[in-house]
Design an enzyme around this catalytic site. Sequence first.
Site, PDB file in Angstrom:
ATOM      1  N   GLU A 111      -7.463 -20.478  -4.548  1.00 18.07           N
ATOM      2  CA  GLU A 111      -7.413 -20.579  -3.090  1.00 18.07           C
ATOM      3  C   GLU A 111      -8.827 -20.717  -2.547  1.00 18.07           C
ATOM      4  O   GLU A 111      -9.804 -20.604  -3.295  1.00 18.07           O
ATOM      5  CB  GLU A 111      -6.715 -19.348  -2.493  1.00 18.07           C
ATOM      6  CG  GLU A 111      -5.225 -19.352  -2.759  1.00 18.07           C
ATOM      7  CD  GLU A 111      -4.506 -18.162  -2.161  1.00 18.07           C
ATOM      8  OE1 GLU A 111      -4.772 -17.837  -0.997  1.00 18.07           O
ATOM      9  OE2 GLU A 111      -3.705 -17.551  -2.883  1.00 18.07           O
ATOM     10  N   ARG A 130     -11.861 -19.370   4.678  1.00 19.97           N
ATOM     11  CA  ARG A 130     -10.964 -19.602   5.812  1.00 19.97           C
ATOM     12  C   ARG A 130     -11.620 -19.728   7.165  1.00 19.97           C
ATOM     13  O   ARG A 130     -11.186 -20.502   8.007  1.00 19.97           O
ATOM     14  CB  ARG A 130     -10.027 -18.414   5.902  1.00 19.97           C
ATOM     15  CG  ARG A 130      -8.877 -18.638   5.069  1.00 19.97           C
ATOM     16  CD  ARG A 130      -7.866 -17.618   5.249  1.00 19.97           C
ATOM     17  NE  ARG A 130      -7.087 -17.754   4.048  1.00 19.97           N
ATOM     18  CZ  ARG A 130      -6.301 -16.859   3.575  1.00 19.97           C
ATOM     19  NH1 ARG A 130      -6.169 -15.714   4.208  1.00 19.97           N
ATOM     20  NH2 ARG A 130      -5.628 -17.074   2.483  1.00 19.97           N
ATOM     21  N   GLY A 177       0.540 -16.921  -1.434  1.00 20.65           N
ATOM     22  CA  GLY A 177      -0.388 -17.426  -2.455  1.00 20.65           C
ATOM     23  C   GLY A 177      -0.402 -16.553  -3.694  1.00 20.65           C
ATOM     24  O   GLY A 177      -0.284 -17.039  -4.817  1.00 20.65           O
ATOM     25  N   ALA A 184       0.833  -1.205   0.000  1.00 17.75           N
ATOM     26  CA  ALA A 184       0.000   0.000   0.000  1.00 17.75           C
ATOM     27  C   ALA A 184       0.867   1.253   0.000  1.00 17.75           C
ATOM     28  O   ALA A 184       0.695   2.155  -0.839  1.00 17.75           O
ATOM     29  CB  ALA A 184      -0.942  -0.021   1.208  1.00 17.75           C
ATOM     30  N   HIS A 240      -4.003 -14.193  11.414  1.00 17.94           N
ATOM     31  CA  HIS A 240      -3.405 -13.933  10.100  1.00 17.94           C
ATOM     32  C   HIS A 240      -3.723 -12.543   9.564  1.00 17.94           C
ATOM     33  O   HIS A 240      -2.853 -11.856   9.031  1.00 17.94           O
ATOM     34  CB  HIS A 240      -3.931 -14.996   9.135  1.00 17.94           C
ATOM     35  CG  HIS A 240      -3.389 -14.913   7.749  1.00 17.94           C
ATOM     36  ND1 HIS A 240      -2.058 -15.096   7.473  1.00 17.94           N
ATOM     37  CD2 HIS A 240      -4.002 -14.699   6.549  1.00 17.94           C
ATOM     38  CE1 HIS A 240      -1.865 -14.992   6.159  1.00 17.94           C
ATOM     39  NE2 HIS A 240      -3.028 -14.736   5.579  1.00 17.94           N
ATOM     40  N   ARG A 293     -12.152 -12.082   5.113  1.00 15.44           N
ATOM     41  CA  ARG A 293     -11.558 -11.727   3.821  1.00 15.44           C
ATOM     42  C   ARG A 293     -11.415 -12.941   2.900  1.00 15.44           C
ATOM     43  O   ARG A 293     -10.994 -14.022   3.341  1.00 15.44           O
ATOM     44  CB  ARG A 293     -10.167 -11.142   4.062  1.00 15.44           C
ATOM     45  CG  ARG A 293      -9.390 -10.838   2.804  1.00 15.44           C
ATOM     46  CD  ARG A 293      -8.036 -10.288   3.155  1.00 15.44           C
ATOM     47  NE  ARG A 293      -7.249 -11.267   3.874  1.00 15.44           N
ATOM     48  CZ  ARG A 293      -6.246 -11.967   3.337  1.00 15.44           C
ATOM     49  NH1 ARG A 293      -5.882 -11.759   2.084  1.00 15.44           N
ATOM     50  NH2 ARG A 293      -5.584 -12.848   4.050  1.00 15.44           N
ATOM     51  N   HIS A 352      -5.634 -18.042   9.824  1.00 14.77           N
ATOM     52  CA  HIS A 352      -5.282 -18.864   8.657  1.00 14.77           C
ATOM     53  C   HIS A 352      -5.255 -20.320   9.113  1.00 14.77           C
ATOM     54  O   HIS A 352      -4.664 -20.638  10.140  1.00 14.77           O
ATOM     55  CB  HIS A 352      -3.924 -18.447   8.098  1.00 14.77           C
ATOM     56  CG  HIS A 352      -3.674 -18.979   6.721  1.00 14.77           C
ATOM     57  ND1 HIS A 352      -3.514 -20.317   6.461  1.00 14.77           N
ATOM     58  CD2 HIS A 352      -3.577 -18.351   5.528  1.00 14.77           C
ATOM     59  CE1 HIS A 352      -3.322 -20.491   5.159  1.00 14.77           C
ATOM     60  NE2 HIS A 352      -3.357 -19.307   4.571  1.00 14.77           N
TER      61      HIS A 352
HETATM   62  P1  FAD Z   1       2.399  -4.305   5.227  1.00 16.73           P
HETATM   63  O1  FAD Z   1       2.860  -4.985   4.033  1.00 16.73           O
HETATM   64  O2  FAD Z   1       2.302  -5.106   6.470  1.00 16.73           O
HETATM   65  O3  FAD Z   1       3.374  -3.080   5.501  1.00 16.73           O
HETATM   66  C1  FAD Z   1       3.286  -2.334   6.679  1.00 16.73           C
HETATM   67  C2  FAD Z   1       4.489  -1.437   6.784  1.00 16.73           C
HETATM   68  O4  FAD Z   1       4.307  -0.491   7.825  1.00 16.73           O
HETATM   69  C3  FAD Z   1       5.781  -2.173   7.125  1.00 16.73           C
HETATM   70  O5  FAD Z   1       6.789  -1.601   6.334  1.00 16.73           O
HETATM   71  C4  FAD Z   1       6.007  -1.822   8.592  1.00 16.73           C
HETATM   72  O6  FAD Z   1       7.348  -1.855   8.984  1.00 16.73           O
HETATM   73  C5  FAD Z   1       5.482  -0.406   8.604  1.00 16.73           C
HETATM   74  N1  FAD Z   1       5.096   0.097   9.927  1.00 16.73           N
HETATM   75  C6  FAD Z   1       4.203  -0.427  10.796  1.00 16.73           C
HETATM   76  N2  FAD Z   1       4.116   0.360  11.895  1.00 16.73           N
HETATM   77  C7  FAD Z   1       4.972   1.392  11.703  1.00 16.73           C
HETATM   78  C8  FAD Z   1       5.334   2.523  12.474  1.00 16.73           C
HETATM   79  N3  FAD Z   1       4.823   2.756  13.699  1.00 16.73           N
HETATM   80  N4  FAD Z   1       6.240   3.390  11.974  1.00 16.73           N
HETATM   81  C9  FAD Z   1       6.806   3.165  10.757  1.00 16.73           C
HETATM   82  N5  FAD Z   1       6.504   2.109   9.997  1.00 16.73           N
HETATM   83  C10 FAD Z   1       5.601   1.242  10.455  1.00 16.73           C
HETATM   84  N6  FAD Z   1      -2.509 -11.340   1.054  1.00 16.73           N
HETATM   85  C11 FAD Z   1      -2.790 -11.601  -0.233  1.00 16.73           C
HETATM   86  O7  FAD Z   1      -3.539 -10.858  -0.872  1.00 16.73           O
HETATM   87  N7  FAD Z   1      -2.226 -12.677  -0.839  1.00 16.73           N
HETATM   88  C12 FAD Z   1      -1.379 -13.521  -0.193  1.00 16.73           C
HETATM   89  O8  FAD Z   1      -0.878 -14.471  -0.782  1.00 16.73           O
HETATM   90  C13 FAD Z   1      -1.095 -13.265   1.164  1.00 16.73           C
HETATM   91  N8  FAD Z   1      -0.274 -14.094   1.860  1.00 16.73           N
HETATM   92  C14 FAD Z   1       0.066 -13.751   3.133  1.00 16.73           C
HETATM   93  C15 FAD Z   1       1.004 -14.546   3.814  1.00 16.73           C
HETATM   94  C16 FAD Z   1       1.429 -14.188   5.067  1.00 16.73           C
HETATM   95  C17 FAD Z   1       2.431 -15.046   5.801  1.00 16.73           C
HETATM   96  C18 FAD Z   1       0.911 -13.029   5.674  1.00 16.73           C
HETATM   97  C19 FAD Z   1       1.373 -12.610   7.035  1.00 16.73           C
HETATM   98  C20 FAD Z   1      -0.028 -12.247   5.018  1.00 16.73           C
HETATM   99  C21 FAD Z   1      -0.455 -12.608   3.745  1.00 16.73           C
HETATM  100  N9  FAD Z   1      -1.379 -11.834   3.049  1.00 16.73           N
HETATM  101  C22 FAD Z   1      -1.672 -12.130   1.749  1.00 16.73           C
HETATM  102  C23 FAD Z   1      -1.879 -10.575   3.606  1.00 16.73           C
HETATM  103  C24 FAD Z   1      -1.088  -9.433   2.978  1.00 16.73           C
HETATM  104  O9  FAD Z   1       0.263  -9.795   2.928  1.00 16.73           O
HETATM  105  C25 FAD Z   1      -1.230  -8.149   3.756  1.00 16.73           C
HETATM  106  O10 FAD Z   1      -2.563  -7.898   4.073  1.00 16.73           O
HETATM  107  C26 FAD Z   1      -0.715  -6.987   2.914  1.00 16.73           C
HETATM  108  O11 FAD Z   1       0.583  -7.263   2.469  1.00 16.73           O
HETATM  109  C27 FAD Z   1      -0.718  -5.712   3.738  1.00 16.73           C
HETATM  110  O12 FAD Z   1      -0.035  -4.724   3.026  1.00 16.73           O
HETATM  111  P2  FAD Z   1       0.153  -3.298   3.672  1.00 16.73           P
HETATM  112  O13 FAD Z   1       0.942  -2.496   2.719  1.00 16.73           O
HETATM  113  O14 FAD Z   1      -1.142  -2.791   4.137  1.00 16.73           O
HETATM  114  O15 FAD Z   1       0.988  -3.580   5.019  1.00 16.73           O
HETATM  115  C1  SIN Z   2      -1.926 -17.900   1.559  1.00 17.54           C
HETATM  116  O1  SIN Z   2      -1.065 -17.972   0.684  1.00 17.54           O
HETATM  117  O2  SIN Z   2      -2.512 -18.888   2.015  1.00 17.54           O
HETATM  118  C2  SIN Z   2      -2.295 -16.552   2.103  1.00 17.54           C
HETATM  119  C3  SIN Z   2      -3.187 -15.870   1.182  1.00 17.54           C
HETATM  120  C4  SIN Z   2      -3.868 -14.712   1.827  1.00 17.54           C
HETATM  121  O3  SIN Z   2      -3.788 -14.523   3.029  1.00 17.54           O
HETATM  122  O4  SIN Z   2      -4.536 -13.986   1.092  1.00 17.54           O
END
Ligand code: FAD
Ligand code: SIN
Length: 538
Positions: free
Chosen positions: A117, A291, A44, A12, A351, A386, A240
């Site tokens: 999935e 899920r 995934g 994001a 998760h 979700r 998860h």
């Molecule tokens: P994030 O990618 O979590 O980034 C957050 C950022 O904010 C990080 O850089 C962190 O360091 C920073 N931050 C936090 N607090 C602070 C602070 N106080 N000050 C400064 N920086 C801060 N979703 C899918 O759609 N497909 C998938 O296959 C999938 N697989 C997943 C597998 C795993 C193991 C996990 C944990 C999640 C998975 N998800 C998946 C969910 C998905 O990864 C997340 O919902 C998504 O990446 C969130 O993106 P984001 O940019 O909102 O936050």
């Molecule tokens: C997974 O690969 O099972 C995670 C996918 C997701 O959280 O969207």
Amino acid sequence: MSDFLVIGSGIAGLSFALKAAKHGTVTVISKGKLLDSNTAWAQGGISAVLPPGLRDPNDSCEKHIADTLDAGAGLCHEQAVRTIVSEGAETIEELVAWGTDFDRDEDHPALFSLGKEGGHSERRILHAKDPTGREIASSLVQTARAHPAITLQEGHYAIDLITTGKLGVITDDRVLGAYVLEIATGTVKVMESPRVILATGGCGKTYLYTTNPDSATGDGLAMAWRAGASVANMEFIQFHPTCFYNPAATGPEARSFLVSEAVRGEGAVLVNAAGHQFAKEHDPRGSLAPRDIVARAIDTEIKRTGAPCVFLDVSPLGDTFAARFPFIHETLRSFGHNALEKPIPVVPAAHYQCGGVVTDLHGKTSVRGLYAIGEVACTGLHGANRLASNSLLEGNVLARRALTEIMRLYPPGKDIPPAPEIPPWESGDAAPPDELVNIYHAWDELRRTMQDYVSIVRTDNRLRRAAYRLRNLRREVKEFYWGHTLTPDILELRNLVATASLIVDSALLRKESRGSHHTLDYPQTEARFDQDTVLRKF
Ligand code: FAD
Ligand code: SIN
């Protein structure tokens, strides 16, 4: 002063930064390394309905919308679902242009290889083998590093948002920037910007067992709440179904290692120790139901049999398991488990945060100038549960939409009313060593409380116990926070306690079972709860 201050370097934050950099200066801060994010851990892939000719001929946006609404158990905002799903193809185009290399179909290299999935009726998940998140995150970081208008600052921890309201001007409440701890020096800086984008991800670390990395401590949610933004649907914490169960594990990586749902999408099945496919007793879709259903089925099976885990049998995939999921296969081997020889022991783990800071479909929060995008936000896409792989999609789409709105309302260069002078941060004294023990103890107590009392199956009695313990923890944390030099551990603890309290308060308000919120006291879904749980600070 930057034109845009982005807090967080996941999909994001970095998608937003790359778009905003065409219009002004952008500072992106991240509390750890740029790749310390949930995004980099995603496995995934990313769901998207591609244009005709590139997608499965059976698929359509209407089907993706229907699957998302079905998983969300009646609480998705249909307009949010329609909008985000319909921008899937654009998202993939953008990620590819920034360098993400999604897998191609072996027989038709012009086409992407599409996975499946839980809860998806068709193949529509783009992936880069199984470390898809690392591929996306690395390409975004690399492209952002090369952009002259983007400043990337690692090791910068946002402590709190600065608003005119906090400085005493309540008739014109808007965001002015953030207090940020530079971890290496211990200095707290004022980072000013009239446009602040919270992209801080989720809060898996509120639980003892989670698939999330250490960075997921609910910081953005807690900061937004303290700044007066509304928060919704925090009772819906998605578990998860398949986190590797490894009792011998000592490090967090082995304890929270995810085995992607995509493995079940290719044919793997959940079985108990006797080899029985128990998930079919809970839903005709069996191991590939949404899920919340599968996680509850496992929870029930574990409680019924007294076994510590269930198993994921990958034998239906044959040799394709190692070829399609090399990262999972090799990581399991490094933990001493060969999935080709024995089914993988798995348990559910916290998760994903389905709720979050309330925003519209442009990421706009109730605080002027403050935008929240990605997992920290609640746009209405996910409802009560979700649909897999919809979050990476949402992160990118909301980045695009937030920028469009900011450029309409407060483009860089537009006059902004003068604000009161921002006072520098005042620090406390150093923490004596015995106080550090208290901090670590509070961390453990908090995460265990949430695991034991606010997990997959809840009761009012357990939720009230959790609320009682959290009240005490909030009091203790206040003492740590005001008395001592700030460290990331204290700051994260403060945010975890605030986030956990919002989860428990929301769960206590929902007197029904729906999606990821299931309570033995109110096992049915009730029409009178067909609405978001919105918490507002007065
Ligand atoms: P994030 O990618 O979590 O980034 C957050 C950022 O904010 C990080 O850089 C962190 O360091 C920073 N931050 C936090 N607090 C602070 C602070 N106080 N000050 C400064 N920086 C801060 N979703 C899918 O759609 N497909 C998938 O296959 C999938 N697989 C997943 C597998 C795993 C193991 C996990 C944990 C999640 C998975 N998800 C998946 C969910 C998905 O990864 C997340 O919902 C998504 O990446 C969130 O993106 P984001 O940019 O909102 O936050
Ligand atoms: C997974 O690969 O099972 C995670 C996918 C997701 O959280 O969207």
